[in-house]
Design a protein around this motif. Structure first.
Motif, PDB file in Angstrom:
ATOM      1  N   GLN A   1      -4.493  -0.024   1.243  1.00 17.28           N
ATOM      2  CA  GLN A   1      -4.957   0.178  -0.283  1.00 17.28           C
ATOM      3  C   GLN A   1      -6.107  -0.735  -0.551  1.00 17.28           C
ATOM      4  O   GLN A   1      -5.932  -1.823  -0.106  1.00 17.28           O
ATOM      5  CB  GLN A   1      -3.871   0.163  -1.270  1.00 17.28           C
TER       6      GLN A   1
ATOM      7  N   ILE B   1       1.684   2.079  -3.632  1.00 12.88           N
ATOM      8  CA  ILE B   1       0.583   2.483  -4.166  1.00 12.88           C
ATOM      9  C   ILE B   1       0.546   3.753  -4.010  1.00 12.88           C
ATOM     10  O   ILE B   1       0.363   4.923  -4.989  1.00 12.88           O
ATOM     11  CB  ILE B   1      -0.552   1.865  -4.101  1.00 12.88           C
TER      12      ILE B   1
ATOM     13  N   ALA C   1       0.792  -1.375   0.054  1.00 15.55           N
ATOM     14  CA  ALA C   1      -0.068   0.133   0.016  1.00 15.55           C
ATOM     15  C   ALA C   1       0.894   1.368   0.013  1.00 15.55           C
ATOM     16  O   ALA C   1       0.500   2.250  -0.660  1.00 15.55           O
ATOM     17  CB  ALA C   1      -0.746   0.075   1.321  1.00 15.55           C
TER      18      ALA C   1
ATOM     19  N   ASP D   1      -6.232   1.526  -5.012  1.00 19.41           N
ATOM     20  CA  ASP D   1      -6.461   2.759  -4.524  1.00 19.41           C
ATOM     21  C   ASP D   1      -5.850   3.240  -3.037  1.00 19.41           C
ATOM     22  O   ASP D   1      -6.440   2.293  -2.246  1.00 19.41           O
ATOM     23  CB  ASP D   1      -8.026   3.159  -4.626  1.00 19.41           C
ATOM     24  N   HIS D   2      -5.098   4.065  -2.909  1.00 18.96           N
ATOM     25  CA  HIS D   2      -4.523   4.216  -1.339  1.00 18.96           C
ATOM     26  C   HIS D   2      -5.500   5.071  -0.896  1.00 18.96           C
ATOM     27  O   HIS D   2      -6.085   5.862  -1.261  1.00 18.96           O
ATOM     28  CB  HIS D   2      -3.190   5.064  -1.874  1.00 18.96           C
TER      29      HIS D   2
END
Length: 322
Positions: A297, A162, A159, A301-302
């Motif tokens: 994430q 990202i 995460a 999508d963080h």
């Protein structure tokens, strides 16, 4: 059939002209309303509108995995109900398109549109399971609303990668596989806790597992793609089961080199393995706690920093066109 087409105009692999061609192709086969998203969360709002309508039978998402995630969260705003909710079709328009490719669709928007039209004519669909992540009751994140994910979530190292990629994209850089690989290296070099993790896994009927550094939760396989190469973090993960997880308890230089090599050479039969790798299959309910806030994430999508996340694997959550 009445259908809603949700179009992300920022989709990285489709031009305005291509999108116009796809819209005309779909409109020739159904009563189509095409809406272009205008803000973050717009696709979710459109998905919710479709779920609450009386006559929309199909929602087509034209965009990347982030667009698909928003549409799915809108459709499932009131909970899963596969027989009542509109079906979902995905036209890949992002840089990776994991969900669409995991469903077996071509990674080309035009070819995928043709495949979807064929599937509709032949009444081909399947009901897939999804993952649900929520703030853990009693934790400082308990007020975080639940959110669905289609193919993966990550807590910790991946995460963070990202999050770095998103920062570069906000500065105008394209989302490429080279950009991701560079950020993996930088995340590793900046990681202050390479040998002693802060994550604890808790699940019913099992002892807690402490000191994890990285946790990847998979709802399907492969986990992602590098170009045309599929990467399998949890090869047994499937849309027909609950959730799988790969966790690592060490990120030393040698461990990272070993597990990175195993990921790059992974296959449907063999994923990462070793003394510091934990692989679990078909988990319905579990929680990940961290002693310090870590990046989180979902579907690439963080979502910021979290200290605790509770996961649920929900079988047969949504009908999709294949």
């Amino acid at each position: 059939m009445r259908a809603l087409l949700v179009v992300n105009p920022a989709a990285t692999t489709t031009s305005a002209r291509t999108r116009d061609v796809l819209i005309h192709a779909l409109a020739s086969e159904m009563k189509l309303e095409a809406v272009t998203t205008e803000y973050r969360g717009h696709a979710r709002d459109l998905g919710r509108r479709a779920a609450e309508s009386d006559d929309i039978e199909l929602v087509v998402a034209l965009g990347g995995d982030g667009t698909v995630n928003e549409v799915v969260n809108g459709l499932l705003h009131g909970g899963p109900d596969p027989e009542r909710l509109p079906r979902l079709a995905v036209v890949p328009g992002g840089s990776t398109n994991v969900f669409a490719r995991a469903l077996g669709l071509p990674n080309d928007a035009v070819e995928a549109t043709g495949a979807i039209l064929d599937a509709l004519r032949e009444h081909r669909e399947r009901t897939v399971g999804l993952g649900l992540a929520a703030g853990t009751p009693g934790s400082e994140d308990e007020s975080v609303p639940a959110r669905w994910f289609t193919f993966c979530a990550g807590f910790g190292f991946d995460a963070g990668v990202i999050g770095r990629v998103e920062q570069h994209r906000e500065r105008g850089k394209r989302s490429t596989h080279a950009l991701y690989l560079r950020q993996v290296v930088r995340q590793f070099l900046d990681e202050p806790r390479r040998r002693h993790g802060t994550i604890t896994l808790e699940r019913p009927g099992a002892d807690p597992v402490d000191d994890l550094l990285l946790s990847i939760i998979c709802n399907t396989a492969p986990w992602t793609y590098l170009g045309n190469r599929p990467v399998y973090a949890s090869p047994e993960a499937s849309f027909d089961t609950a959730l799988d997880m790969l966790a690592l308890s060490r990120l030393s230089t040698s461990a990272v080199a070993r597990y990175a090599t195993q990921l790059l050479t992974s296959s449907p039969e063999r994923g990462p393995r070793g003394k510091h790798a934990l692989s679990l299959h078909d988990l319905t309910d579990f929680t990940l706690h961290s002693k310090v806030p870590l990046p989180f994430q979902m579907d690439g999508d963080h979502l910021g920093l979290r200290t605790s996340v509770t996961f649920t694997g929900v079988r047969r959550a949504l009908r999709v066109i294949v």
